[in-house]
Enzyme design. Structure first.
Site, PDB file in Angstrom:
ATOM      1  N   GLU A   1       0.889  -1.479   0.202  1.00  0.00           N
ATOM      2  CA  GLU A   1       0.403  -0.315   0.353  1.00  0.00           C
ATOM      3  C   GLU A   1       0.864   1.072  -0.369  1.00  0.00           C
ATOM      4  O   GLU A   1       1.669   1.356   0.761  1.00  0.00           O
ATOM      5  CB  GLU A   1      -1.536   0.109   1.230  1.00  0.00           C
TER       6      GLU A   1
ATOM      7  N   CYS B   1      -2.721   8.492   4.097  1.00  0.00           N
ATOM      8  CA  CYS B   1      -2.564   8.014   3.172  1.00  0.00           C
ATOM      9  C   CYS B   1      -3.324   8.394   2.401  1.00  0.00           C
ATOM     10  O   CYS B   1      -3.390   8.288   1.237  1.00  0.00           O
ATOM     11  CB  CYS B   1      -2.024   6.552   2.971  1.00  0.00           C
TER      12      CYS B   1
END
Length: 461
Positions: free
Chosen positions: A242, A276
């Site tokens: 990720e 994020c």
């Protein structure tokens, strides 16, 4: 258990080291506690002991393992106040924002117990086919500094639930909560099922290249993710990544600006933008552009005045350079007020008004409190601008017409779309990125199965 002395945890035991490093308090740049630096020998011992623990751990039933995760969640919450203080110190958070991470993180420990690992049986005239999902072995979890507890538990819980042993490597900027988390876990799990190693920049590559580690799960930068892919290729490791997301929000002209803007502002500046899935690029319809930007600046002022610092100096310098470059390029910068404590890693939250869509400050991910606001005239233009990125982690769409918002969402090249609400992960929903924002997914049943290997057994009649 003391929360002011820190150890690596190997073979179920606290382990000190000849060399230590000390983190930095982002609020005032003061040195924090010494943390032991793991060596190559520590890596070998941790991997060997994890391999030895794996057979007995993997033979437990899924229910037995998730019951231990539930027990650990209960124990973890008994120490929630200590973890809140630790997160506040190593991340520079307010007490309230530290508590959000600590308590939300417990959900990730509990979510595997809501699932069962499926066994699929099909039958025809000649045979019965059985598809099972088995644990991989030893998993290395490499975690970032922005949410050190939540992102660690999001990797630990599904890996352990599916029968793997885990070696956790926290960011060298925020090792403390992870070291204590795994130390506490020794009261619940068998020795060597969950270990933790803190170290220098060479520690991650040692784990990634190790021939007896079967999977790497990583959250962090795209650059590091690509290096992990290269290093993992030699041993054909399973990899879940990720990575960065230069996330876009699209605000359609039919929104209720007064209702939407406070939600947008809250999502933008939470944790000083060090999230994020936070918005970095905001595309606003030309009919409401000036009003929306003005209201966004106004709604952001109170949030900006009490904003927390950037977690580390390296990231602070990157953000300062991005603002300097934007200023030199003639971008209009709307500063939202000075921060109070100049000694720490503080930066002024900033709105960039109408920068060129292809400007570096728009095209790169600014992991902090910087957002670009750009106008669009048509839906096709907005979608094209939003998709004009090498990354595709998340996006949000805001509209009074949910059907229209869903049509826009369907055309966005991202792994996660949030409609009429701020971006928030959910442990029961798969989470992953498109393009250069990652490989594979975490969370939900697909996230659990990512820690398994599939076996097909054919029974002939």
């Amino acid at each position: 258990m003391s929360f002011d002395t820190f150890y690596n945890i190997i073979t179920g035991q606290p382990r000190s080291a000849r060399e230590t490093t000390s983190g930095v308090n982002p609020l005032d740049r003061s040195s924090l506690w010494p943390a032991p630096v793991a060596t190559g020998n520590d890596v070998e011992e941790a991997v060997r002991s994890a391999q030895e623990a794996f057979p007995a751990w993997s033979e437990k039933t899924y229910k037995q393992r998730t019951e231990l995760l539930e027990k650990f969640a209960d124990l973890y919450l008994v120490h929630a106040n200590e973890f809140c203080q630790l997160i506040a110190t190593e991340c520079g958070r307010t007490a309230g924002n530290a508590a959000i991470e600590v308590y939300v993180a417990a959900q990730w420990l509990r979510y595997p117990s809501k699932y069962e690992i499926p066994e699929e049986v099909t039958e025809d005239e000649k045979k019965t086919s059985i598809v099972t999902h088995e644990p991989l072995g030893v998993v290395a979890a490499i975690c970032p500094w922005n949410f050190p507890l939540m992102l660690a538990l999001g990797k630990i819980a599904p890996a352990l639930a599916t029968g793997n042993c885990v070696i956790l490597k926290p960011s060298p900027f925020t090792p403390y909560s992870s070291l204590k988390l795994v130390e506490l876990a020794q009261q619940v799990f068998p020795p060597s099922v969950l270990q933790v190693l803190h170290g220098h920049d060479d520690l991650g590559p040692m784990l990634v290249k190790h021939p007896r580690i079967q999977k790497i799960t990583f959250t962090g930068s795209t650059t590091t993710g690509k290096q992990i892919l290269r290093d993992a290729a030699e041993t054909m490791k399973r990899v879940t990544l990720e990575t960065a997301g230069n996330n876009a929000s699209i605000i359609l002209p039919d929104v209720n600006i007064e209702a939407v803007i406070p939600q947008l502002a809250g999502g933008l500046w939470f944790n000083a933008g060090q999230v994020c899935i936070a918005t970095r690029r905001m595309y606003i319809h030309q009919d409401i552009f000036d009003e929306a930007v003005a209201q966004l600046a106004e709604a952001s002022k109170d949030l900006a005045s009490g904003m927390e610092p950037i977690q580390n100096e390296m990231q602070l310098v990157r953000l300062q350079q991005a603002l300097s470059d934007a200023n030199a390029a003639g971008c209009e910068l709307l500063s939202l007020g000075k921060t109070e404590a100049a000694e720490g890693f503080f930066i002024q939250p900033t709105i960039l008004k109408s920068p060129p869509p292809d400007a570096d400050v728009v095209q790169q991910e600014n992991f902090g409190p910087i957002v670009s606001c750009i106008k669009f005239s048509s839906l096709d233009e907005a979608i094209s601008l939003a998709n004009n990125s090498d990354t595709g982690l998340a996006a949000s769409v805001w509209s009074s017409d949910v059907s229209a918002a869903r049509r826009v969402a369907a055309k966005l090249e991202v792994g996660n779309v949030y409609i009429n609400g701020p971006p928030q992960p959910d442990p029961y929903v798969p989470f992953g990125g498109h393009k250069q924002s990652g490989l594979g997914v975490e969370y939900g049943l697909p996230g659990l199965l990512s820690f398994c290997q599939t076996k097909s057994t054919y029974l002939y009649k």
